[in-house]
Design a protein around this motif. Sequence first.
Motif, mmCIF file in Angstrom:
data_model
loop_
_atom_site.group_PDB
_atom_site.id
_atom_site.type_symbol
_atom_site.label_atom_id
_atom_site.label_comp_id
_atom_site.label_asym_id
_atom_site.label_seq_id
_atom_site.Cartn_x
_atom_site.Cartn_y
_atom_site.Cartn_z
ATOM 1 N N SER A 264 -6.671 -0.618 -0.017
ATOM 2 C CA SER A 264 -5.335 -0.161 0.352
ATOM 3 C C SER A 264 -4.708 -1.151 1.336
ATOM 4 O O SER A 264 -5.388 -2.012 1.887
ATOM 5 C CB SER A 264 -5.395 1.235 0.982
ATOM 6 O OG SER A 264 -6.019 1.170 2.241
ATOM 7 N N TYR A 265 -3.414 -1.024 1.512
ATOM 8 C CA TYR A 265 -2.687 -1.760 2.548
ATOM 9 C C TYR A 265 -1.502 -0.911 2.976
ATOM 10 O O TYR A 265 -1.087 0.013 2.270
ATOM 11 C CB TYR A 265 -2.243 -3.152 2.064
ATOM 12 C CG TYR A 265 -1.193 -3.125 0.976
ATOM 13 C CD1 TYR A 265 0.166 -3.180 1.285
ATOM 14 C CD2 TYR A 265 -1.551 -3.046 -0.355
ATOM 15 C CE1 TYR A 265 1.127 -3.151 0.294
ATOM 16 C CE2 TYR A 265 -0.600 -3.024 -1.356
ATOM 17 C CZ TYR A 265 0.747 -3.081 -1.022
ATOM 18 O OH TYR A 265 1.699 -3.048 -2.008
ATOM 19 N N THR A 266 -0.960 -1.192 4.143
ATOM 20 C CA THR A 266 0.180 -0.443 4.659
ATOM 21 C C THR A 266 1.436 -1.301 4.611
ATOM 22 O O THR A 266 1.376 -2.532 4.606
ATOM 23 C CB THR A 266 -0.063 0.037 6.102
ATOM 24 O OG1 THR A 266 -0.278 -1.088 6.940
ATOM 25 C CG2 THR A 266 -1.263 0.970 6.172
ATOM 26 N N TYR A 267 2.565 -0.612 4.578
ATOM 27 C CA TYR A 267 3.847 -1.308 4.541
ATOM 28 C C TYR A 267 4.908 -0.509 5.300
ATOM 29 O O TYR A 267 4.784 0.708 5.487
ATOM 30 C CB TYR A 267 4.309 -1.559 3.094
ATOM 31 C CG TYR A 267 4.527 -0.292 2.303
ATOM 32 C CD1 TYR A 267 5.744 0.381 2.332
ATOM 33 C CD2 TYR A 267 3.506 0.238 1.519
ATOM 34 C CE1 TYR A 267 5.926 1.550 1.626
ATOM 35 C CE2 TYR A 267 3.683 1.400 0.802
ATOM 36 C CZ TYR A 267 4.905 2.050 0.854
ATOM 37 O OH TYR A 267 5.087 3.207 0.153
ATOM 38 N N HIS B 20 3.885 -5.747 6.445
ATOM 39 C CA HIS B 20 2.745 -5.343 5.625
ATOM 40 C C HIS B 20 1.470 -5.970 6.186
ATOM 41 O O HIS B 20 1.514 -6.916 6.977
ATOM 42 C CB HIS B 20 2.950 -5.770 4.167
ATOM 43 C CG HIS B 20 2.886 -7.255 3.977
ATOM 44 N ND1 HIS B 20 1.704 -7.919 3.738
ATOM 45 C CD2 HIS B 20 3.858 -8.207 4.014
ATOM 46 C CE1 HIS B 20 1.948 -9.214 3.618
ATOM 47 N NE2 HIS B 20 3.242 -9.420 3.787
ATOM 48 N N ARG C 75 -2.397 2.462 -2.524
ATOM 49 C CA ARG C 75 -3.765 2.538 -3.034
ATOM 50 C C ARG C 75 -3.696 2.457 -4.542
ATOM 51 O O ARG C 75 -2.877 3.154 -5.131
ATOM 52 C CB ARG C 75 -4.427 3.849 -2.613
ATOM 53 C CG ARG C 75 -4.653 3.911 -1.138
ATOM 54 C CD ARG C 75 -5.285 5.217 -0.782
ATOM 55 N NE ARG C 75 -5.338 5.310 0.677
ATOM 56 C CZ ARG C 75 -6.217 6.016 1.319
ATOM 57 N NH1 ARG C 75 -7.111 6.682 0.664
ATOM 58 N NH2 ARG C 75 -6.203 6.070 2.614
ATOM 59 N N GLU D 220 -6.280 -8.205 7.351
ATOM 60 C CA GLU D 220 -5.447 -7.027 7.603
ATOM 61 C C GLU D 220 -4.541 -7.181 8.817
ATOM 62 O O GLU D 220 -4.272 -6.213 9.530
ATOM 63 C CB GLU D 220 -6.312 -5.766 7.721
ATOM 64 C CG GLU D 220 -7.096 -5.478 6.462
ATOM 65 C CD GLU D 220 -7.927 -4.211 6.546
ATOM 66 O OE1 GLU D 220 -7.559 -3.299 7.312
ATOM 67 O OE2 GLU D 220 -8.942 -4.139 5.835
ATOM 68 N N GLU E 150 1.327 3.792 2.583
ATOM 69 C CA GLU E 150 0.058 3.133 2.297
ATOM 70 C C GLU E 150 -0.084 3.044 0.783
ATOM 71 O O GLU E 150 0.154 4.024 0.076
ATOM 72 C CB GLU E 150 -1.102 3.932 2.888
ATOM 73 C CG GLU E 150 -2.439 3.279 2.703
ATOM 74 C CD GLU E 150 -3.557 4.029 3.410
ATOM 75 O OE1 GLU E 150 -4.690 3.531 3.383
ATOM 76 O OE2 GLU E 150 -3.310 5.110 3.976
#
Length: 148
Positions: free
Chosen positions: A38-41, A98, A68, A104, A66
């Motif tokens: 996952s990653y956040t934005y 992001h 996924r 990360e 987030e």
Amino acid sequence: MRGLINLLFLAITFYSVSADDKFIFNVTLNCGYHQRTSYTYNLQFLEYDYWPLNTNDKITPQKIGEARPGVARIMMQGSQNGDENWSSGYDVIMHLYHDCTEYETEMELTLNVKPQCEIGKGICRYVISKDIKDASGEMDYIAKLSYE
């Protein structure tokens, strides 16, 4: 006095155009790190203002989320109520924070979205698809634009 009122009216008319233009943004953000789950934005669309005393106008509120497993499909809506009188359209900016990076860490990316959305032509629908792996800085982006 009457001349002063007319001059003020002309100045207000010259510096603003009244319109109620709507925007729809269909955004796909891809994170090319396949080992990431996952990653956040944090995403927002703005309209660039050329007038030196103004700041960029918000088209949409911020969208924080987030993604996924690694692809974010985001639909955002917004509007603008006019632009400078001499403007032929809205110059859209996509502002994104992001953490789609190897370690990360948060990155900031600004896309100057082209083509320009014409004032009063209808709902401007932009389709944007971008691999944001390690993407940062400012760049032009040619989006698919249609009117509804």
